[in-house]
Design an enzyme around this catalytic site. Structure first.
Site, PDB file in Angstrom:
ATOM      1  N   ASP A 164     -15.253  -3.023  -2.029  1.00 26.45           N
ATOM      2  CA  ASP A 164     -14.871  -2.748  -0.645  1.00 26.45           C
ATOM      3  C   ASP A 164     -16.156  -2.534   0.149  1.00 26.45           C
ATOM      4  O   ASP A 164     -16.945  -1.637  -0.179  1.00 26.45           O
ATOM      5  CB  ASP A 164     -14.000  -1.496  -0.563  1.00 26.45           C
ATOM      6  CG  ASP A 164     -12.753  -1.613  -1.429  1.00 26.45           C
ATOM      7  OD1 ASP A 164     -12.240  -2.742  -1.571  1.00 26.45           O
ATOM      8  OD2 ASP A 164     -12.299  -0.586  -1.964  1.00 26.45           O
ATOM      9  N   ASP A 191       0.851  -1.189   0.000  1.00 22.88           N
ATOM     10  CA  ASP A 191       0.000   0.000   0.000  1.00 22.88           C
ATOM     11  C   ASP A 191       0.887   1.239   0.000  1.00 22.88           C
ATOM     12  O   ASP A 191       1.799   1.366   0.832  1.00 22.88           O
ATOM     13  CB  ASP A 191      -0.908   0.017   1.233  1.00 22.88           C
ATOM     14  CG  ASP A 191      -1.976  -1.063   1.188  1.00 22.88           C
ATOM     15  OD1 ASP A 191      -1.991  -1.840   0.207  1.00 22.88           O
ATOM     16  OD2 ASP A 191      -2.790  -1.126   2.121  1.00 22.88           O
TER      17      ASP A 191
END
Length: 254
Positions: free
Chosen positions: A141, A20
């Site tokens: 998500d 990330d």
């Protein structure tokens, strides 16, 4: 169904180490909260090279800056990761236009993960998948079963499974399902939600969020999960990548 993600001749589940990116660094967030950041490395390309050296044959990259502002940001870093790693990479975060798609594919990314724009305009996602067959991944998500957008800053009224159904007729590579409540919490995946997603779509499902030990990796394998993404547990040593890869190669006699 045949998958665009590539063959699995010697394994029963694919593992993607996660990288990330925020401000050019390798970080992990807790439940997508930008205020709860842990920096793991100032050199994300070296991190990618480490996972490849330990056996990874693909990587999952997230442009957290891009997700927040709505356009890809960390191009220079992504390019270095792709070039250094030498394995296929998928990237999500802020990819919301034809120009964005062309840009990230120009960085050498194999698969682009589309989330926010998928909810806003499912027809565009279908067109993108038709333009780049097998190179577009749906990113779902979810917070309490409903789709979250804009770097997880907003939650919609659309159920996660419903979004997958809207676009599954397109030549998508897969769907990444992330349970936000589990992400970065080291609390285990949401197995029930993953099962519901597998039942709702014909697309291969990539599990994301909460995978924190080898027993949970095995449980995902036993549930028939196509692939999983592992982040914090790798960085903190709770899961050792070579052992996890050996697990998925030998589980079930594969």
């Amino acid at each position: 169904m045949a998958s665009f993600l590539g063959p699995r001749p010697d394994r029963v589940m694919i593992i993607y180490p996660a990288i990330d990116l925020l401000g050019g660094r390798c970080v992990r967030l807790v439940q997508g909260d930008y205020a709860r950041e842990t920096v793991f490395s100032d050199d994300p390309a070296a991190v990618g090279a480490r996972w490849v050296a330990e056996g990874a044959d693909r990587l999952h990259l997230v442009d957290l800056d891009g997700a927040k502002v709505g356009r890809p940001i960390n191009g220079a870093v992504v390019r270095r990761i792709v070039e250094t790693a030498g394995v296929p990479c998928q990237l999500g975060g802020g990819i919301r236009s034809d120009a964005d798609l062309a840009e990230v594919f120009g960085w050498g990314v194999r698969w682009a993960v589309l989330g926010t724009r998928a909810l806003q305009d499912p027809a565009w996602v279908r067109r993108a998948a038709e333009q780049y067959p097998g190179r577009v991944v749906l990113g779902v998500d979810a917070r309490d079963g409903f789709v979250a957008t804009d770097g997880w800053l907003n939650t919609s009224t659309t159920k996660a499974a419903d979004l997958a159904k809207m676009v599954e007729d397109a030549p998508l590579a897969a769907v990444v399902y992330t349970d936000i409540a589990r992400d970065g919490m080291m609390s285990g995946p949401n197995y029930d939600a993953l099962a519901a997603m597998r039942a709702a779509t014909r697309l291969p499902v990539i599990a994301s969020g909460g995978v924190s030990d080898h027993a949970q990796v095995q449980k995902l394998v036993d549930a028939g999960t196509y692939a999983c993404i592992i982040g914090r547990a790798l960085y903190e040593g709770q899961i050792r990548l070579p052992e996890a890869l050996a697990q998925v190669r030998t589980a079930g006699g594969a």
